[in-house]
Design an enzyme around this catalytic site. Structure first.
Site, mmCIF file in Angstrom:
data_model
loop_
_atom_site.group_PDB
_atom_site.id
_atom_site.type_symbol
_atom_site.label_atom_id
_atom_site.label_comp_id
_atom_site.label_asym_id
_atom_site.label_seq_id
_atom_site.Cartn_x
_atom_site.Cartn_y
_atom_site.Cartn_z
ATOM 1 N N GLU A 1 -11.465 -2.794 -13.742
ATOM 2 C CA GLU A 1 -11.670 -1.638 -12.866
ATOM 3 C C GLU A 1 -12.069 -0.383 -13.651
ATOM 4 O O GLU A 1 -11.613 0.717 -13.365
ATOM 5 C CB GLU A 1 -10.411 -1.359 -12.041
ATOM 6 C CG GLU A 1 -10.043 -2.475 -11.079
ATOM 7 C CD GLU A 1 -8.849 -2.135 -10.226
ATOM 8 O OE1 GLU A 1 -8.866 -2.411 -9.019
ATOM 9 O OE2 GLU A 1 -7.863 -1.584 -10.771
ATOM 10 N N GLU B 1 0.925 -0.701 -0.667
ATOM 11 C CA GLU B 1 -0.440 -0.207 -0.805
ATOM 12 C C GLU B 1 -1.353 -0.707 0.312
ATOM 13 O O GLU B 1 -2.034 0.071 0.975
ATOM 14 C CB GLU B 1 -1.007 -0.614 -2.165
ATOM 15 C CG GLU B 1 -2.449 -0.228 -2.372
ATOM 16 C CD GLU B 1 -2.995 -0.691 -3.715
ATOM 17 O OE1 GLU B 1 -4.217 -0.556 -3.923
ATOM 18 O OE2 GLU B 1 -2.213 -1.184 -4.551
ATOM 19 N N ASP C 1 -5.450 -9.036 -4.407
ATOM 20 C CA ASP C 1 -4.843 -7.731 -4.684
ATOM 21 C C ASP C 1 -3.787 -7.381 -3.645
ATOM 22 O O ASP C 1 -4.029 -6.542 -2.778
ATOM 23 C CB ASP C 1 -5.940 -6.654 -4.706
ATOM 24 C CG ASP C 1 -5.447 -5.331 -5.290
ATOM 25 O OD1 ASP C 1 -4.327 -5.287 -5.817
ATOM 26 O OD2 ASP C 1 -6.196 -4.345 -5.223
#
Length: 831
Positions: free
Chosen positions: A294, A401, A373
């Site tokens: 990332e 998240e 994820d």
């Protein structure tokens, strides 16, 4: 007057803000016989005030005082005293000749069957764990006779905090950092000490205090001194601190012209830095590194392997006994969706399997539970089955998240258990993931658990009282993954809210239904959480999953949906599992429905094992999930007189919000796939809302229509906003409905950058007023979209046919008082 004052003081005492979590130690009824049965003294086998054994003695004294209103003195040398609690290590215990079972690291014995209560640990940390476990029994009113030994499932039981040096927290939903502010460690670490206590009570032995997207300024001398202060706070609770490192620190911070892990100057630089840290924190747990992922720097920059990058840090740690946690989350946004075999899910095995056996013995590869994820459902990462000569740990996420960001109730252990209990069938033998992470499957010396938690300064720690069940359960499962999710939950409820059976039953029912409900109204059949993956990971935006380089795809088009991950025709991902599991997922007939779109691309008309088509399942599941979310409000309201007002009101606010946002999710996903597939809902619910009045269809003054993007995040794709940021808007309509009581639901948008004021009237009578501030701890968007869409409801409002409903919106800042629609709902109707 005195009586009034006493009543006032009692009311204050009853109010709770959540800061004590499950360590409230609320009073438990205890008559004279009960008082007589309690121990009369505490014997602590260590006088050092910084030792976990000393802390255990203090905790026992304070806990018994608060639970039973009994003062129990502490002494340090009379372990033969009758009716006492003895807490210490096995090495220091010499008060009895009875056989004590062998214990592993951090293990303990808890024995209440004799004249004394024995709380004995293999080490000091274990003794503290025994004390907390005993107090947990007492706080639940459990005075039973027990005798058992308890050992940890795995040696590594950590939490990761994604705190930044400026005090912000990436994916944190409970206020700023308790560790950092303005580029350095905060002066007041009181809050950190309270967190250490919470962690120790659930047997967590490590914490990484800064973000995996690390800032190299952590290595400044003043911040290394700050780390010493943090370690001093956590040490008495048996929690070792660790730090995340930026892999490019030798160049970006250290003044070298390279961070090549094989360059001798880089090797020496890391050795020197590590020595400096250990001079300040001699019991540092070690390092955590996110590299070559990332956009973060890593060894791939220099064409070095991930193992070569990890090993330079691991060798610097070895003289100090430290470990290196190296994240297996390695990928970038350069995938091409037009290539049928491209698949981000393949990355972990592709990168790490060829390196198996090349990592130093103090390296632990930290593997997310699924290959994408932290989604609402993923298959267990196949990497757990592919590293048989490398230590591994599982990475979970307590901070929600992708799963509602603490604004939605989602009890996570049932999700985690789908992975922990999954049988990988290594060499055709029983191989549950929990055995891989403990080291049992491949006979590895290290392994264990980590979870991203992200506590903040909010009194509830996570921003939500009910979300704390996930942190509590994480610790319990890390110690014993065979523990039952519902049993853990009910212990937490009794410790947090008391032992009233109605409270226990209702919170249990809500929590156990919460993950299936969230999966239903967000993303199911293995298609992942259909949120906006480019922006804030919160509200719905299914289109964002595709046509990007991040690889979190659904490959949805007008005909079908799903990733073909088979070996025969797809990306080959299924073949990364051992043979029996690979065969299971290769065949669509043996793939479970809840993962069918993860492994197979199908037409919307494909029939599931349930008999439904994929598209009808989408429609039904999203409506069912939203209905369940609405039921949480009624269940919670039934507890009004059984929970203190502060916590009752706070939880109710969130559940009401969740009910409204579940409608946003339901409509967005159902409308998106209805529009894409052009296949109607068999029950004609999708696109049919008989109780709604679209805002743009009302008489407008100072308001104008606004086309919302994504289109599916507004009813009829359109909302209204004020004509300027200084213009008050009015929207009105004359009602033509049967007279009676209705729940008045108004969907609007709560944007970052303003707190608009809305007032709603029936004729000239004010019904209510609200501001653009959800009071949820964070506002997730600056746009009118699925993140900012929300709802306010006024219940049991009497209307007559011919009444004029009028809403006045006053903009504030950059928020133009946006409105989507009004729904007048008869009792019991979910819009």
């Amino acid at each position: 007057m005195l009586r009034i004052l006493l009543l006032y003081l009692c009311a204050l005492a009853a109010a709770e803000n959540g800061s004590q979590g499950w360590l409230r130690y609320a009073p438990v009824p205890c008559d004279k016989a009960c008082q007589d049965a309690l121990p009369s003294s505490i014997v602590t086998l260590d006088r050092n005030e910084t030792s976990p054994v000393y802390v255990a003695g203090q905790e026992l004294q304070q806990g018994i005082q608060r639970i039973f209103n009994k003062t129990v003195p502490i002494n340090y040398d009379n372990c033969a005293a009758p009716s006492s609690i003895i807490v210490g290590t096995l090495r220091d215990y010499n008060c009895s000749t009875q056989d004590i079972p062998e214990l592993g690291e951090d293990g303990f014995v808890l024995n209440t069957t004799g004249d004394t209560v024995q709380l004995l640990g293999h080490n000091q940390r274990g003794a503290l764990y025994a004390a907390f476990e005993y107090l947990s029994m007492l706080a639940q009113g459990n005075l039973s006779q027990v005798a058992y030994a308890s050992d940890a499932h795995a040696p590594i039981r950590q939490v990761n905090e994604w705190d930044n040096m400026d005090g912000s927290i990436e994916r944190g939903y409970a206020g700023p950092s308790i560790f950092f502010a303005n580029g350095t460690v905060v002066d007041d670490l009181t809050r950190a000490r309270e967190y250490a206590r919470l962690l120790a009570s659930i047997k967590i032995n490590g914490i990484v205090v800064n973000n995996v997207n690390a800032n190299a300024t952590l290595l400044e001398p003043r911040n290394l001194d700050g780390l010493r202060r943090i370690a001093d706070v956590f040490r008495p609770y048996g929690v070792q601190i660790g730090v995340s490192l930026n892999f490019a620190s030798p160049r970006d911070f250290g003044g070298l012209d390279t961070f090549d892990p094989l360059d001798p100057s880089v090797v020496s630089w890391w050795e020197n830095v590590t020595d400096q840290i250990y001079q300040r924190v001699p019991d540092l747990a070690g390092y955590l590194v996110k590299a070559s992922s990332e956009g973060q720097p890593g060894p791939l920059t220099y064409n070095r392997t991930l193992a070569e990058g990890a090993n330079v840090l691991a060798r610097a740690l070895q003289p100090h006994g430290g470990i290196l946690m190296f994240r297996a989350f390695v990928y970038d946004n350069n995938l091409n969706e037009s290539k049928w075999k491209a698949d981000r899910a393949n990355a972990a095995v592709d990168y790490f399997k060829p390196l198996d056996g090349e990592f130093e013995e103090n390296v632990i590869v930290q593997i997310k539970y699924g290959p994408i994820d932290f989604q609402v459902r993923e298959p267990a990462s196949p990497l757990f089955a592919n590293l048989n000569r490398t230590n591994v740990a599982i990475e979970l996420q307590v901070t929600q998240e992708y799963l509602g960001q603490q604004c939605h109730l989602v009890y996570l252990p049932p999700l985690w258990k789908t992975v922990l209990n999954f049988d990988l069938r290594v060499d055709r033998k029983a191989s549950p993931v929990r055995d891989a992470i403990s080291g049992k499957t491949f006979n590895r010396p290290l392994g264990g658990w980590t979870a991203v938690v992200n506590v903040g300064t909010n009194s509830t720690w996570l921003g939500s009282h009910l979300a704390m069940s996930n942190l509590y359960a994480y610790g319990r499962l890390a110690w014993d993954p065979m523990a039952d999710s519902e049993d853990i939950l009910q212990d937490w409820i009794r410790l947090t809210f008391g032992s009233d059976n109605q409270v226990l039953d209702k919170i249990t029912e809500m929590s156990m239904a919460s993950w299936p409900a969230y999966e239903n109204y967000t993303g199911n059949l293995g298609e992942q959480t259909l949120t906006d993956i480019i922006y804030t990971h919160y509200g719905p935006n299914p289109a964002s999953q595709d046509n990007n380089g991040w690889g979190q795809w659904t490959r949805a088009d007008a005909q079908g949906i799903g990733m073909d991950r088979t070996v025969g025709n797809g990306t080959g991902y299924a073949g990364q599992y051992p043979e029996e599991v690979a065969q299971l997922y290769e065949d669509i007939d043996t793939t479970p429905d809840d993962l069918v779109l993860w492994f197979h691309h199908v037409n919307y008309t494909h029939r599931l094992h349930s008999g439904k088509t994929v598209i009808q399942h989408f429609y039904d599941a999203h409506y069912s999930g939203a209905e369940t979310a609405h039921s949480f409000v009624d269940m919670w309201e039934s507890l009004r007189d059984k929970i203190d007002q502060e916590r009752y009101d706070d939880v109710l606010t969130r559940l009401v919000y969740q009910a409204g946002h579940s409608i946003v999710w339901r409509d967005a996903i159902a409308n998106f796939y209805h529009n894409l597939s052009d296949i109607p809902d068999e029950t004609q619910r999708v696109g049919n809302h008989p109780w709604r009045i679209e805002a743009e269809s009302m008489a407008l003054s100072g308001y104008k229509p606004y086309a919302v993007y994504p289109f599916e995040t507004a009813s009829n794709a359109t909302a209204i906003i004020t004509t300027s940021n200084s213009t008050t808007g009015t929207a009105s309509t004359t009602l033509s409905i049967p007279s009676g009581a209705y729940n008045l639901a108004i969907n609007y948008y709560d944007l970052y950058g303003g707190s608009s004021l809305w007032t709603v009237y029936r004729n000239d009578d004010q019904i209510g007023q609200w501001t653009g501030d959800t009071k949820l701890g964070h506002i997730p968007s600056i746009y009118l979209d699925g993140h900012s869409a929300t709802r306010v409801t006024f219940r049991d409002v009497e209307f007559r046919s011919g009444d004029v409903l009028r809403i006045v919106g006053e903009p504030d800042g950059t928020e133009p008082a946006p409105l989507d629609y009004v729904a007048l709902l008869p009792g019991g109707v979910v819009d």
